[in-house]
Design a protein around this motif. Structure first.
Motif, PDB file in Angstrom:
ATOM      1  N   MET A 221       0.954  -0.746   0.028  1.00 35.81           N
ATOM      2  CA  MET A 221       0.191  -0.246   0.094  1.00 35.81           C
ATOM      3  C   MET A 221       1.202   1.272  -0.137  1.00 35.81           C
ATOM      4  O   MET A 221       0.463   1.789  -0.818  1.00 35.81           O
ATOM      5  CB  MET A 221      -0.575  -0.347   1.402  1.00 35.81           C
ATOM      6  CG  MET A 221      -1.945   1.046   1.396  1.00 35.81           C
ATOM      7  SD  MET A 221      -2.538   1.571   2.617  1.00 35.81           S
ATOM      8  CE  MET A 221      -1.292   1.615   4.028  1.00 35.81           C
ATOM      9  N   THR A 224       1.863   1.932  -3.693  1.00 36.17           N
ATOM     10  CA  THR A 224       1.412   2.791  -4.292  1.00 36.17           C
ATOM     11  C   THR A 224       1.098   4.666  -4.224  1.00 36.17           C
ATOM     12  O   THR A 224       0.641   5.323  -4.606  1.00 36.17           O
ATOM     13  CB  THR A 224      -0.247   2.494  -4.553  1.00 36.17           C
ATOM     14  OG1 THR A 224      -0.590   1.796  -3.650  1.00 36.17           O
ATOM     15  CG2 THR A 224       0.497   0.498  -4.770  1.00 36.17           C
ATOM     16  N   LEU A 225       0.493   4.815  -2.788  1.00 36.34           N
ATOM     17  CA  LEU A 225       0.079   6.019  -2.469  1.00 36.34           C
ATOM     18  C   LEU A 225       1.554   6.625  -2.129  1.00 36.34           C
ATOM     19  O   LEU A 225       1.455   7.512  -2.442  1.00 36.34           O
ATOM     20  CB  LEU A 225      -0.176   6.302  -0.375  1.00 36.34           C
ATOM     21  CG  LEU A 225      -0.984   5.332  -0.636  1.00 36.34           C
ATOM     22  CD1 LEU A 225      -1.815   5.707   1.004  1.00 36.34           C
ATOM     23  CD2 LEU A 225      -2.424   5.474  -1.244  1.00 36.34           C
ATOM     24  N   LEU A 232       1.445  15.005  -4.605  1.00 36.58           N
ATOM     25  CA  LEU A 232       0.581  16.407  -3.998  1.00 36.58           C
ATOM     26  C   LEU A 232       0.835  16.841  -3.141  1.00 36.58           C
ATOM     27  O   LEU A 232       0.596  18.761  -3.637  1.00 36.58           O
ATOM     28  CB  LEU A 232      -0.165  15.201  -2.528  1.00 36.58           C
ATOM     29  CG  LEU A 232      -1.211  16.122  -2.154  1.00 36.58           C
ATOM     30  CD1 LEU A 232      -2.492  15.870  -3.270  1.00 36.58           C
ATOM     31  CD2 LEU A 232      -1.651  15.578  -1.270  1.00 36.58           C
ATOM     32  N   SER A 265      -9.139  21.090   0.038  1.00 29.69           N
ATOM     33  CA  SER A 265      -7.753  19.931   0.145  1.00 29.69           C
ATOM     34  C   SER A 265      -6.051  20.582  -0.292  1.00 29.69           C
ATOM     35  O   SER A 265      -4.611  20.224  -0.325  1.00 29.69           O
ATOM     36  CB  SER A 265      -8.142  18.485  -0.777  1.00 29.69           C
ATOM     37  OG  SER A 265      -8.356  18.969  -1.982  1.00 29.69           O
TER      38      SER A 265
ATOM     39  N   GLY B 145      -5.127   0.306  -1.661  1.00 21.77           N
ATOM     40  CA  GLY B 145      -4.390   1.619  -2.551  1.00 21.77           C
ATOM     41  C   GLY B 145      -5.468   2.340  -1.710  1.00 21.77           C
ATOM     42  O   GLY B 145      -6.130   2.196  -1.080  1.00 21.77           O
ATOM     43  N   LEU B 146      -5.254   3.516  -2.791  1.00 28.71           N
ATOM     44  CA  LEU B 146      -5.811   4.899  -2.034  1.00 28.71           C
ATOM     45  C   LEU B 146      -7.785   4.405  -2.345  1.00 28.71           C
ATOM     46  O   LEU B 146      -8.195   5.348  -1.676  1.00 28.71           O
ATOM     47  CB  LEU B 146      -5.884   6.181  -3.486  1.00 28.71           C
ATOM     48  CG  LEU B 146      -6.144   8.024  -2.767  1.00 28.71           C
ATOM     49  CD1 LEU B 146      -5.099   8.012  -1.288  1.00 28.71           C
ATOM     50  CD2 LEU B 146      -5.449   8.379  -3.170  1.00 28.71           C
ATOM     51  N   LEU B 225      -9.032  12.573   2.046  1.00 30.54           N
ATOM     52  CA  LEU B 225      -8.446  10.981   1.266  1.00 30.54           C
ATOM     53  C   LEU B 225      -8.987  11.235  -0.177  1.00 30.54           C
ATOM     54  O   LEU B 225      -8.321  11.508  -0.823  1.00 30.54           O
ATOM     55  CB  LEU B 225      -8.037   9.434   1.304  1.00 30.54           C
ATOM     56  CG  LEU B 225      -6.827   9.342   2.569  1.00 30.54           C
ATOM     57  CD1 LEU B 225      -7.204   8.020   2.661  1.00 30.54           C
ATOM     58  CD2 LEU B 225      -5.577   9.888   2.184  1.00 30.54           C
ATOM     59  N   PRO B 227     -10.573  13.609  -1.961  1.00 29.21           N
ATOM     60  CA  PRO B 227      -9.753  14.720  -2.857  1.00 29.21           C
ATOM     61  C   PRO B 227      -8.469  14.450  -4.006  1.00 29.21           C
ATOM     62  O   PRO B 227      -8.869  14.337  -4.852  1.00 29.21           O
ATOM     63  CB  PRO B 227      -9.286  16.078  -2.436  1.00 29.21           C
ATOM     64  CG  PRO B 227     -10.184  15.776  -0.881  1.00 29.21           C
ATOM     65  CD  PRO B 227     -10.751  14.684  -0.465  1.00 29.21           C
ATOM     66  N   CYS B 228      -7.515  13.459  -2.731  1.00 30.91           N
ATOM     67  CA  CYS B 228      -6.801  13.007  -4.015  1.00 30.91           C
ATOM     68  C   CYS B 228      -7.011  12.011  -4.549  1.00 30.91           C
ATOM     69  O   CYS B 228      -6.563  11.672  -5.360  1.00 30.91           O
ATOM     70  CB  CYS B 228      -5.718  11.914  -2.067  1.00 30.91           C
ATOM     71  SG  CYS B 228      -5.157  13.355  -0.963  1.00 30.91           S
ATOM     72  N   ASN B 231      -8.540  13.593  -7.810  1.00 30.38           N
ATOM     73  CA  ASN B 231      -7.564  14.207  -8.429  1.00 30.38           C
ATOM     74  C   ASN B 231      -6.771  12.931  -9.194  1.00 30.38           C
ATOM     75  O   ASN B 231      -6.481  12.938 -10.274  1.00 30.38           O
ATOM     76  CB  ASN B 231      -6.514  14.786  -7.899  1.00 30.38           C
ATOM     77  CG  ASN B 231      -5.353  15.511  -8.598  1.00 30.38           C
ATOM     78  OD1 ASN B 231      -4.620  14.846  -8.449  1.00 30.38           O
ATOM     79  ND2 ASN B 231      -5.442  16.435  -9.529  1.00 30.38           N
ATOM     80  N   LEU B 232      -6.634  12.334  -8.113  1.00 28.26           N
ATOM     81  CA  LEU B 232      -5.554  10.809  -9.517  1.00 28.26           C
ATOM     82  C   LEU B 232      -6.861  10.231 -10.240  1.00 28.26           C
ATOM     83  O   LEU B 232      -6.239  10.039 -11.585  1.00 28.26           O
ATOM     84  CB  LEU B 232      -5.697  10.137  -8.283  1.00 28.26           C
ATOM     85  CG  LEU B 232      -4.386   9.097  -7.849  1.00 28.26           C
ATOM     86  CD1 LEU B 232      -3.441  10.017  -7.947  1.00 28.26           C
ATOM     87  CD2 LEU B 232      -4.688   7.933  -7.447  1.00 28.26           C
ATOM     88  N   ARG B 235      -6.562  12.160 -13.531  1.00 26.76           N
ATOM     89  CA  ARG B 235      -5.891  12.089 -14.021  1.00 26.76           C
ATOM     90  C   ARG B 235      -5.364  11.660 -14.982  1.00 26.76           C
ATOM     91  O   ARG B 235      -4.825  11.509 -16.488  1.00 26.76           O
ATOM     92  CB  ARG B 235      -3.948  12.837 -13.017  1.00 26.76           C
ATOM     93  CG  ARG B 235      -4.231  13.735 -12.121  1.00 26.76           C
ATOM     94  CD  ARG B 235      -2.594  14.539 -12.300  1.00 26.76           C
ATOM     95  NE  ARG B 235      -2.305  12.860 -10.971  1.00 26.76           N
ATOM     96  CZ  ARG B 235      -1.478  12.005 -10.828  1.00 26.76           C
ATOM     97  NH1 ARG B 235      -0.078  12.869 -11.778  1.00 26.76           N
ATOM     98  NH2 ARG B 235      -0.526  10.980 -10.008  1.00 26.76           N
ATOM     99  N   SER B 265       3.127   4.418 -11.707  1.00 27.27           N
ATOM    100  CA  SER B 265       1.408   4.579 -10.761  1.00 27.27           C
ATOM    101  C   SER B 265       0.536   5.264 -12.200  1.00 27.27           C
ATOM    102  O   SER B 265      -0.317   5.114 -11.283  1.00 27.27           O
ATOM    103  CB  SER B 265       2.093   5.770  -9.700  1.00 27.27           C
ATOM    104  OG  SER B 265       2.612   6.328  -9.528  1.00 27.27           O
TER     105      SER B 265
END
Lengths: 444, 444
Positions: A221, A224-225, A232, A265, B145-146, B225, B227-228, B231-232, B235, B265
């Motif tokens: 994990m 991947t983060l 970010l 954020s 993961g996220l 997390l 919003p991250c 965003n990911l 993208r 990633s």
């Protein structure tokens, strides 16, 4: 075949950038299995001179003295210089610090001191993959965000973690296979501290009852983060640079209306990035939320970041400043009697001299003003007659910021000088050139 | 003052976009505390017509019949239509499915069926904040993961979670305060399933020994997390769209050399995004790693995504295709005897007719070719003489893709037609206009 611990350390060395280095390195060696493994891994891999630093923390008195003797002996046998420091951590605890936090602070202060002494590029510490797993779990239980979920970074500034890809078990096997002794840290077996409880109780329970591979899962994990966090952080740095607006005598300042339009954020990311750049503590989730609300709601507030550092908003700016500089009482008004001179006044230094013939006028930090019939006077903007009109000057400048008045009206104020009223007929009177150098925030 | 459960549901309704809706809604009601609370919250807040759906899953036979009776009675008393389905889940388990996974699949299939029947916009389910916490912990233990760290989304397509901001405890209090009865789900008390063990053992242990606020901490982590992740995802969508290159008869195809240059990633994000767009299963961490390695290493491999869907790489393309279409044996060569006609051949349909006078030539899917002295023949590219020269045609097209030859040399191949060799002297001979319509991947 190469031992996995050596192979992992080589990979870490490439990622962390020290594998080719020939500069001096300081290795933190406590005498426990991790740091003894670190010692031998670096002896085998590292190309530059190695120095050992050992902090005798005096928490477990007898055992802690024996640790020190063990490390000294290890260095002697291997011909390596060892820096030893006795630090009674319980007595050096600062208000509000736990024993653990104090120990970490004092340890890193000592390592940094040794690094400067031997002019080393690197400080190597013995953290391993299990430490990463524990850190991730600790952060999860305490509350965390993306950065906390990534655990320990492989490298932060000069601090490197050559063993980060090996498990505690692999490190012990490495030592046993080479017949190298180490000292078990007794506090590791004590479940008093949260981290030790996690290590000795929670992780074994999760492995037994939920998933035997839980540690490996948390490590993948993390992998991947890390790119998400890096992305970010980069966005934060870019946004912060884009939003920065120059203000004199503050640590940093930003465009208030633009920063108000940011997503919460992104705003959090900007402040995290600025904290890093300025060497400040990162604000936690709750405090970022408070600050965000303040920024969106109004102006005129103060938000304490740490110690005397505050964020304030006014006139389209958001600024991080030192309240001890900005809130001191204004200096006495000063009449410029002499034809020339230099003097500290308010948030900077004035110098002045008679000016050549030419046009009256001004720029941000210098002005040519008429000096007759009356002498110019430097006053605080709060005392100057026209200060209320300077809407573009944020309220927090109104105490310590100077204005220059002639007679009973303001003539010029540095940086916000656009309020100057210079009429044409004055161009024939004697004139004075005045320059103001605001203090840089860090020098005050 | 408004009850916190109602206030939370209103906030959820704004975030999830159903608060103003007057369209029909299907509420999944099991009879347990969460879904009974859902029923009354929607009755109070939702503006459109409500239908209830209850799946009698037949796992605990007696108790499960009583649940159904309870829900029917509830609907009757409140004048709401109820759709009831008896499904013996143990018997409907598919190969490789756990009972839990089968139950969830059958439940959502039933809800979707009811939704279509009553032409509803929404399917409301009773998940609450505790479910989110449990989901996050489950994902953490299994590896995630996220996205997994964000737990249950408030809304996914038509599925909404009005109670997502309330805890189980708040929902029970809401029901007790209004004197509303519910049926305890007995399986909740059974620690056989991982989720129940988490609920009944692990979370209470973490709260007691590590942090009483651990649930709240995980929920606020989720908030930071989301919003991250968004965003990911954005993208990923942008990168995927940017990298897409049109190939005929495949589901999707991308620029191989560009996709090779992506960070691992970002590449994972592209495939996650494409999986979502194409309605495929998301590949897990390990499979993404395998695919990444394949993509970076060579061409000529096949990677099974699911069932007969494969990813293949060749000639600068990466393509997702159906192996059952691409790998069937080539059709017999076809001589275009008739002056005009239409025929299915290989991966599409040919139509041809005599052409007007004019220049010979071709575009991607149509060509004007000389038809004398010999008739054109459609062959598989693998059988055509010159196919080895078509370096720009990926290897996986060489079986089912047609080429048109005249005499003993190839004249044209659709899409990769730039190999055509048409000499000027042929412009006076009779000519034929040929068009090829490749099958769309989903129609085949």
């Amino acid at each position: 075949m190469e031992h996995p611990v050596i192979r992992n350390a080589k990979a870490a060395g490439k990622e962390q950038g020290w594998i080719e280095s020939t500069e001096p390195l300081v290795a933190a060696v406590s005498g426990g299995g991790d740091s003894v493994a670190l010692f031998f891994v670096l002896r085998e891999l590292y190309r530059g001179p190695i120095f050992v630093a050992h902090l005798d923390h005096g928490i477990r008195t007898v055992s802690s003295r024996k640790d020190a003797e063990f490390v000294l002996q290890l260095c002697k046998e291997n011909g390596i210089d060892c820096f030893l420091r006795n630090a009674s951590i319980p007595r050096q605890k600062e208000r509000g610090e736990s024993l653990e936090v104090a120990a970490r602070r004092i340890r890193y202060e000592f390592l940094e001191e040794v690094r400067r002494k031997v002019r080393a590029d690197w400080i190597a510490v013995g953290h391993n993959a299990d430490d990463t797993v524990e850190t991730i779990l600790l952060n999860l239980l305490r509350g965390t965000g993306l950065a906390g979920l990534c655990g320990l970074p492989g490298r932060r500034d000069s601090i490197i973690r050559p063993l980060i890809h090996s498990t505690r078990c692999e490190l012990r096997r490495f030592l046993r296979e080479r017949g190298i002794p180490w000292r078990e840290d007794e506090t590791n077996l004590d479940s008093h501290y949260l981290r030790n409880r996690l290590r000795n109780e929670l992780i074994p329970l999760l492995e037994r009852d939920y998933n035997p591979a839980v540690a490996r899962r948390l490590l993948s994990m993390r992998e991947t983060l890390i790119p998400c966090r890096e992305n970010l952080e980069e966005r934060g740095r870019n946004a912060a640079a884009f939003l920065r607006r120059e203000l004199p005598s503050v640590f940093s300042s930003w465009d208030l209306s633009a920063i108000r339009r940011l997503e919460p954020s992104s705003l959090a990311e900007v402040f995290r990035s600025e904290a890093k750049r300025l060497g400040l503590k990162t604000l936690d989730f709750d405090r970022i939320a408070t600050l965000t609300e303040l920024i969106r709601s109004s102006q005129g507030w103060r938000f304490q970041w740490e110690k005397s550092l505050e964020i304030r908003a006014g006139s389209g700016y958001l600024a991080l400043l030192d309240r001890e500089i900005f809130d001191r009482p204004p200096d006495e008004p000063l009449v410029l009697e002499e034809p020339s001179g230099t003097v500290r006044w308010g948030l900077g230094t004035f110098s002045w001299e008679p000016a050549e013939k030419g046009k009256l006028g001004f720029s941000d930090f210098s002005a040519i003003l008429p000096s007759l019939p009356e002498k110019p006077v430097i006053r605080s903007s709060i005392a100057a007659a026209g200060y209320r009109e300077i809407e573009t000057m944020p309220w927090f400048y109104r105490k310590g910021w100077p204005t220059v008045t002639i007679g009973d009206r303001m003539s010029w104020t540095p940086f916000w000088g656009n309020l100057c009223k210079i009429s044409g007929k004055e161009t024939n009177s004697p004139r004075i050139r005045i320059q103001f150098s605001p203090d840089a925030a860090q020098e005050s």
